[in-house]
Design an enzyme around this catalytic site. Structure first.
Site, PDB file in Angstrom:
ATOM      1  N   LYS A   1      17.618   2.717   0.714  1.00 36.70           N
ATOM      2  CA  LYS A   1      18.614   2.612   1.784  1.00 36.70           C
ATOM      3  C   LYS A   1      19.784   1.808   1.224  1.00 36.70           C
ATOM      4  CE  LYS A   1      15.165   2.160   5.523  1.00 36.70           C
ATOM      5  NZ  LYS A   1      14.575   1.191   6.470  1.00 36.70           N
TER       6      LYS A   1
ATOM      7  N   LYS B   1       0.815  -1.193   0.000  1.00 30.09           N
ATOM      8  CA  LYS B   1       0.000   0.000   0.000  1.00 30.09           C
ATOM      9  C   LYS B   1       0.862   1.261   0.000  1.00 30.09           C
ATOM     10  CE  LYS B   1      -2.969  -2.549   3.199  1.00 30.09           C
ATOM     11  NZ  LYS B   1      -3.277  -2.682   4.631  1.00 30.09           N
ATOM     12  N   GLY B   2       2.110   1.075   0.391  1.00 30.56           N
ATOM     13  CA  GLY B   2       2.967   2.219   0.706  1.00 30.56           C
ATOM     14  C   GLY B   2       3.232   3.209  -0.407  1.00 30.56           C
TER      15      GLY B   2
ATOM     16  N   ARG C   1       0.681   6.202   7.873  1.00 24.97           N
ATOM     17  CA  ARG C   1       0.899   6.375   6.433  1.00 24.97           C
ATOM     18  C   ARG C   1       0.530   7.781   5.957  1.00 24.97           C
ATOM     19  NH1 ARG C   1       1.824   1.314   3.959  1.00 24.97           N
ATOM     20  NH2 ARG C   1       0.771  -0.446   4.914  1.00 24.97           N
TER      21      ARG C   1
ATOM     22  N   ASP D   1      14.684  -1.377   0.252  1.00 22.28           N
ATOM     23  CA  ASP D   1      15.477  -1.664   1.437  1.00 22.28           C
ATOM     24  C   ASP D   1      16.531  -2.712   1.050  1.00 22.28           C
ATOM     25  OD1 ASP D   1      15.996  -1.477   4.241  1.00 22.28           O
ATOM     26  OD2 ASP D   1      14.771  -3.231   4.623  1.00 22.28           O
TER      27      ASP D   1
ATOM     28  N   PHE E   1      14.292   3.804  10.494  1.00 23.44           N
ATOM     29  CA  PHE E   1      12.949   3.293  10.256  1.00 23.44           C
ATOM     30  C   PHE E   1      12.019   4.451   9.900  1.00 23.44           C
ATOM     31  CE2 PHE E   1       8.729   1.692  10.907  1.00 23.44           C
ATOM     32  CZ  PHE E   1       8.814   0.507  10.182  1.00 23.44           C
ATOM     33  N   ILE E   2      11.520   4.407   8.655  1.00 26.02           N
ATOM     34  CA  ILE E   2      10.775   5.522   8.069  1.00 26.02           C
ATOM     35  C   ILE E   2       9.271   5.330   8.200  1.00 26.02           C
ATOM     36  CG2 ILE E   2      10.356   6.745   5.881  1.00 26.02           C
ATOM     37  CD1 ILE E   2      13.219   7.085   7.014  1.00 26.02           C
TER      38      ILE E   2
ATOM     39  N   GLU F   1       7.605   2.239  -6.279  1.00 25.97           N
ATOM     40  CA  GLU F   1       7.840   1.652  -4.946  1.00 25.97           C
ATOM     41  C   GLU F   1       8.057   2.762  -3.916  1.00 25.97           C
ATOM     42  OE1 GLU F   1       7.382  -0.444  -2.842  1.00 25.97           O
ATOM     43  OE2 GLU F   1       8.782  -2.112  -2.982  1.00 25.97           O
ATOM     44  N   ASP F   2       7.643   2.515  -2.685  1.00 29.34           N
ATOM     45  CA  ASP F   2       7.858   3.521  -1.633  1.00 29.34           C
ATOM     46  C   ASP F   2       9.310   3.548  -1.173  1.00 29.34           C
ATOM     47  OD1 ASP F   2       7.623   1.013  -0.466  1.00 29.34           O
ATOM     48  OD2 ASP F   2       6.170   1.593   1.053  1.00 29.34           O
TER      49      ASP F   2
ATOM     50  N   ASP G   1       4.572   2.891   6.569  1.00 30.38           N
ATOM     51  CA  ASP G   1       3.844   2.585   7.805  1.00 30.38           C
ATOM     52  C   ASP G   1       4.710   1.993   8.896  1.00 30.38           C
ATOM     53  OD1 ASP G   1       4.135   0.101   6.247  1.00 30.38           O
ATOM     54  OD2 ASP G   1       2.902  -0.766   7.831  1.00 30.38           O
TER      55      ASP G   1
HETATM   56  P1  IMP Z   1      12.878  -4.850   0.494  1.00 30.11           P
HETATM   57  O1  IMP Z   1      12.258  -6.021  -0.202  1.00 30.11           O
HETATM   58  O2  IMP Z   1      13.796  -5.284   1.610  1.00 30.11           O
HETATM   59  O3  IMP Z   1      13.573  -3.891  -0.445  1.00 30.11           O
HETATM   60  O4  IMP Z   1      11.742  -4.125   1.306  1.00 30.11           O
HETATM   61  C1  IMP Z   1      10.900  -3.264   0.769  1.00 30.11           C
HETATM   62  C2  IMP Z   1       9.640  -3.141   1.598  1.00 30.11           C
HETATM   63  O5  IMP Z   1       9.843  -3.183   3.024  1.00 30.11           O
HETATM   64  C3  IMP Z   1       9.096  -1.773   1.307  1.00 30.11           C
HETATM   65  O6  IMP Z   1       8.262  -1.801   0.187  1.00 30.11           O
HETATM   66  C4  IMP Z   1       8.380  -1.411   2.590  1.00 30.11           C
HETATM   67  O7  IMP Z   1       7.053  -1.886   2.525  1.00 30.11           O
HETATM   68  C5  IMP Z   1       9.122  -2.149   3.680  1.00 30.11           C
HETATM   69  N1  IMP Z   1      10.087  -1.244   4.377  1.00 30.11           N
HETATM   70  C6  IMP Z   1      11.421  -1.261   4.288  1.00 30.11           C
HETATM   71  N2  IMP Z   1      11.989  -0.297   5.051  1.00 30.11           N
HETATM   72  C7  IMP Z   1      10.963   0.358   5.648  1.00 30.11           C
HETATM   73  C8  IMP Z   1      10.900   1.480   6.562  1.00 30.11           C
HETATM   74  O8  IMP Z   1      11.904   2.089   6.972  1.00 30.11           O
HETATM   75  N3  IMP Z   1       9.645   1.867   6.942  1.00 30.11           N
HETATM   76  C9  IMP Z   1       8.518   1.245   6.505  1.00 30.11           C
HETATM   77  N4  IMP Z   1       8.535   0.206   5.650  1.00 30.11           N
HETATM   78  C10 IMP Z   1       9.746  -0.241   5.223  1.00 30.11           C
HETATM   79 MG    MG Z   2       6.403  -1.578  -0.060  1.00 29.80          MG
END
Ligand code: IMP
Ligand code: MG
Length: 170
Positions: free
Chosen positions: A127, A40-41, A161, A99, A148-149, A95-96, A155
């Site tokens: 990040k 949803k982000g 959000r 990570d 942590f954002i 994408e929001d 969220d």
């Molecule tokens: P990845 O697969 O590790 O790149 O993670 C991506 C997903 O993790 C994002 O789409 C977010 O939904 C969630 N996420 C990663 N870091 C944060 C954060 O700092 N705050 C909130 N959600 C996060």
């Molecule tokens: Mg996401």
């Protein structure tokens, strides 16, 4: 409630979104673009970016997560797939935050079978220090440290959000 600090304020977000919109318009000329939005982000980012772009934009939504019962399983699960075809279309994954990069990797794999003409990636945040895979991100709003954002779509366990800025929890 925990202390929420402002990391990037509304004015800085808006300025950066204007720049990203110009970059995308330049790259896609007059072409139609499919925004493949991760629920949803990425919803606020999707709209704030889309309304600044002159191209015709088609919205598609997809939901994946690595969480089950609030625990990170490390395995990506597809909760909601795209309804309409993206075959032959020019897709930008919206994408929001990137990570570890696992979600984007999963989506790129998933899209292969759907035969789009092209796929690029746009993320509001990344990040770089957390990235575990080789990924080329085409459009990045802000590269940030490992905090942590919350806010602007992101969220904390489904909360916060709707903050109009990008914040972090200490
Ligand atoms: P990845 O697969 O590790 O790149 O993670 C991506 C997903 O993790 C994002 O789409 C977010 O939904 C969630 N996420 C990663 N870091 C944060 C954060 O700092 N705050 C909130 N959600 C996060
Ligand atoms: Mg996401």
């Amino acid at each position: 409630m925990e202390n929420i600090n402002v990391l990037i304020n509304k004015a800085r977000i808006e300025k950066r979104l204007d720049e990203m919109a110009r970059e995308i318009e330049k790259d896609y000329k007059e072409k139609d673009i499919v925004f493949l939005v991760t629920l949803k982000g990425a919803v606020p980012f999707m709209w704030e970016l889309a309304k600044r772009i002159k191209n015709n934009i088609i919205f598609e939504f997809i939901e994946v997560s690595s969480y089950k019962n609030n625990k990170d399983t490390g395995v990506l699960t597809l909760h909601k797939d795209i309804k309409d075809t993206v075959e032959g279309k020019d897709v930008i994954i919206i994408e929001d935050i990137v990570d570890t990069g696992k979600t984007i990797k999963f989506l790129l794999e998933h899209l292969k079978d759907k035969n789009p003409n092209s796929v690029k990636i746009a993320t509001l945040l990344s990040k770089p220090s957390k990235m575990v895979t080789e990924l080329n991100i085409d459009y990045t709003g802000f590269k940030i440290d490992d905090k942590f954002i919350v806010g602007f779509g992101l969220d904390d366990n489904q909360n916060l959000r709707n903050l109009p800025y990008i914040g972090y929890i200490e």
